[in-house]
Design a protein around this motif. Structure first.
Motif, PDB file in Angstrom:
ATOM      1  N   SER A 236     -12.542  26.555  19.466  1.00 44.04           N
ATOM      2  CA  SER A 236     -13.283  26.380  20.711  1.00 44.04           C
ATOM      3  C   SER A 236     -14.764  26.345  20.351  1.00 44.04           C
ATOM      4  O   SER A 236     -15.253  27.213  19.628  1.00 44.04           O
ATOM      5  CB  SER A 236     -12.997  27.542  21.668  1.00 44.04           C
ATOM      6  N   LEU A 237     -15.483  25.331  20.836  1.00 40.03           N
ATOM      7  CA  LEU A 237     -16.888  25.167  20.477  1.00 40.03           C
ATOM      8  C   LEU A 237     -17.831  25.888  21.436  1.00 40.03           C
ATOM      9  O   LEU A 237     -19.046  25.795  21.279  1.00 40.03           O
ATOM     10  CB  LEU A 237     -17.223  23.673  20.423  1.00 40.03           C
ATOM     11  N   ILE A 238     -17.277  26.598  22.410  1.00 34.43           N
ATOM     12  CA  ILE A 238     -18.083  27.419  23.316  1.00 34.43           C
ATOM     13  C   ILE A 238     -17.373  28.756  23.514  1.00 34.43           C
ATOM     14  O   ILE A 238     -16.166  28.876  23.272  1.00 34.43           O
ATOM     15  CB  ILE A 238     -18.313  26.736  24.688  1.00 34.43           C
ATOM     16  N   ASN A 239     -18.121  29.750  23.930  1.00 35.75           N
ATOM     17  CA  ASN A 239     -17.521  31.040  24.268  1.00 35.75           C
ATOM     18  C   ASN A 239     -16.809  30.936  25.613  1.00 35.75           C
ATOM     19  O   ASN A 239     -17.287  30.267  26.534  1.00 35.75           O
ATOM     20  CB  ASN A 239     -18.592  32.125  24.340  1.00 35.75           C
ATOM     21  N   GLY A 240     -15.675  31.597  25.728  1.00 36.57           N
ATOM     22  CA  GLY A 240     -14.965  31.539  26.992  1.00 36.57           C
ATOM     23  C   GLY A 240     -13.645  32.274  26.956  1.00 36.57           C
ATOM     24  O   GLY A 240     -13.237  32.830  25.930  1.00 36.57           O
TER      25      GLY A 240
ATOM     26  N   LEU B  66     -10.160  26.340  28.797  1.00 38.49           N
ATOM     27  CA  LEU B  66     -10.886  27.573  29.088  1.00 38.49           C
ATOM     28  C   LEU B  66     -11.273  27.592  30.566  1.00 38.49           C
ATOM     29  O   LEU B  66     -11.333  26.548  31.226  1.00 38.49           O
ATOM     30  CB  LEU B  66     -12.141  27.671  28.225  1.00 38.49           C
ATOM     31  N   ILE B  67     -11.542  28.753  31.084  1.00 39.88           N
ATOM     32  CA  ILE B  67     -12.038  28.874  32.464  1.00 39.88           C
ATOM     33  C   ILE B  67     -13.400  28.179  32.539  1.00 39.88           C
ATOM     34  O   ILE B  67     -14.306  28.490  31.764  1.00 39.88           O
ATOM     35  CB  ILE B  67     -12.150  30.348  32.867  1.00 39.88           C
TER      36      ILE B  67
ATOM     37  N   LYS C 261      -6.986  35.345  26.771  1.00 39.43           N
ATOM     38  CA  LYS C 261      -7.608  35.788  25.528  1.00 39.43           C
ATOM     39  C   LYS C 261      -8.961  35.110  25.363  1.00 39.43           C
ATOM     40  O   LYS C 261      -9.103  33.924  25.645  1.00 39.43           O
ATOM     41  CB  LYS C 261      -6.698  35.437  24.357  1.00 39.43           C
ATOM     42  N   LYS C 262      -9.957  35.856  24.909  1.00 36.17           N
ATOM     43  CA  LYS C 262     -11.300  35.293  24.767  1.00 36.17           C
ATOM     44  C   LYS C 262     -11.475  34.653  23.406  1.00 36.17           C
ATOM     45  O   LYS C 262     -10.892  35.073  22.409  1.00 36.17           O
ATOM     46  CB  LYS C 262     -12.367  36.367  24.987  1.00 36.17           C
TER      47      LYS C 262
END
Length: 473
Positions: free
Chosen positions: A114-118, A140-141, A292-293
């Motif tokens: 994943s290229l962003i946090n989420g 992701l959300i 899960k993050k």
């Protein structure tokens, strides 16, 4: 004479004789029963005898082999020799050695992060599932990303409208410049007229024109000159205002570009909430579940990984080759591999590269072997057994120029030119068939098949040997 020891036998009749014998027998039998009572035997002696037999049996089972005398023989090791320059060796594709390893992706596993946090919203694949390039793997959300994109878009729209409104002053200034130019033209025309009038009045001279008329004409010329000069002075000011508007527009456009970059970043962040497969492959490991993050820039190297993928058509084997056999490795070498999953299938491979560092603890060197005919059911980390062959040459003899490895046994160890007695792994004699090469050196003959490096062969005499004979050497 009665004084002599003579016996007189009287032969009674039969009945008297039988009666006398019966009484005599009965009398003797009764006496013997009274004087000698019957004896009873005891069974207690069976217990120690049984224990002794049991111990003897256990000792025979546990130490029977040790109790059997071993035949003393003379042995010699199978020698591994690197063929020197100019030596004739057999290179008809014989097997050099065997080693074990495991399957892995070639050249490496593909990590899909994943290229962003989420926070993971949904997962659409499972481990072992085939996926296609571009297929959605997880989401992701995205509520925050949607709001961020909306805010960035509104800022872009607002700046564009501001630039449009600001630039509307340019046509106004251009109209003012045009009006000033016309005003200048009109003022110059009137000035010329006034100058002509003054010139005529001054030309009449004398008493024909009053002094007041001449003075008024002069004042009219001066006034018109001032009006023309004023109109001409307005042009640079209006042009400067236009340049100022243009400069401010460029600054605002630069700000607009920054806002558009932020809008693009917000749009990219929203798109990155959908993670898709970059290749056609199979899911090797799944690292996420809904809720899960996934975080970037964490100490855990896999904190942002969604799945691990591999291409089932691109597999290789990582083989641990013992260092005493590693001298026979070379790039392009032919390898045959088998796996417990496919009892009858042989995988053909080729050595593509060797590890840059040996394993100190295992005393091995890793070789990467590309699998040319992979099976769809073959999975990474499956164990394989590999056979490494020398370069194929149709079975003909060639001159060795690469220093290949060869196995040699003493000529005296041969039995009937195609068999040798070998010390088995259990220390017992074992008769093996061997295939010999044509190379000889120092009383040894080359062996192509049948023995392994480091094994011990038995030297003559062989007459006392038989299969399974316990050996001492």
């Amino acid at each position: 004479m009665r004084g002599n020891c003579e016996r007189t036998f009287i032969y009674p009749n039969s009945k008297q004789s039988e009666r006398s014998m019966s009484l005599d027998v009965l009398t003797k039998a009764g006496a013997s029963e009274v004087l000698a009572p019957r004896r009873k035997w005891s069974l207690t002696w069976l217990l120690p005898v049984g224990l002794l037999v049991g111990f003897a049996t256990i000792l025979a089972v546990l130490f029977g082999d040790r109790l059997i005398p071993a035949t003393e023989v003379e042995v010699a090791p199978v020698v591994t020799v690197r063929a020197g320059e100019g030596e004739v060796v057999e290179v008809g594709g014989q097997m050099l050695f065997q080693a074990s390893g495991w399957v892995e992706p070639d050249p490496y596993t593909t990590y899909v992060p994943s290229l962003i946090n989420g926070i993971v919203s949904e997962v659409y694949v499972l481990e072992g599932q085939r996926v296609e390039k571009g297929q959605l793997l997880a989401t992701l959300i995205d509520d925050d990303q949607k709001l961020a994109l909306q805010a960035a878009t509104q800022k872009v729209d607002s700046m564009e409208k501001m630039i449009h409104a600001h630039c509307q002053g340019v046509p106004i200034l251009e109209a003012q410049i045009a009006a000033s130019q016309k005003k200048i033209a009109a003022g110059k025309s009137l000035l010329d007229q006034e100058k002509d009038n003054l010139k005529r009045l001054e030309g009449l001279g004398g008493d024909a024109v009053s002094v007041q008329s001449v003075v008024q004409a002069r004042f009219a010329v001066t006034r018109n000159e001032a009006l023309v000069a004023q109109a001409e002075a307005e042009l640079p000011e209006l042009a400067a205002k236009i340049e100022q508007i243009n400069a401010e527009r460029e600054s605002m456009q630069a700000s607009l570009l920054e806002l558009k970059v932020k809008e693009a970043q917000a749009k990219l962040a929203l798109e990155r909430t959908k993670i898709s497969s970059p290749i056609d492959g199979v899911v090797l490991h799944l690292h996420v579940a809904p809720g899960k993050k996934r975080m970037l820039n964490m100490d855990d190297a896999k904190s942002s990984v969604i799945v691990e993928l591999y291409d089932p058509e691109q597999l290789q084997a990582r083989i641990d080759v013992p260092l005493n056999e590693a001298a026979g490795l070379s790039v392009g070498q032919r390898v045959e591999m088998v796996s417990d999953l496919f009892a009858q299938k042989v995988f053909i491979g080729e050595v593509t590269r060797l590890s840059g560092q040996a394993d100190l603890q295992r005393n091995t060197l890793q070789a990467k072997v590309a699998i040319k005919n992979p099976d769809a059911r073959l999975r990474p980390d499956m164990l394989v057994r590999a056979k490494f062959y020398s370069p194929e040459g149709g079975g003909a003899e060639v001159v060795s120029t690469g220093g290949r490895l060869s196995l040699y046994v003493p000529e005296g160890a041969l039995v009937d030119e195609d068999e040798v007695w070998v010390v088995g792994s259990d220390g017992k004699a074992e008769l093996r068939d061997v295939e010999l090469g044509n190379a000889k050196r120092d009383g040894h003959v080359q062996v192509l098949r049948g023995v392994k490096s480091g094994e011990k062969v038995i030297l003559p005499p062989h007459a006392v040997l038989n299969e399974g004979l316990k050996l001492k050497f």
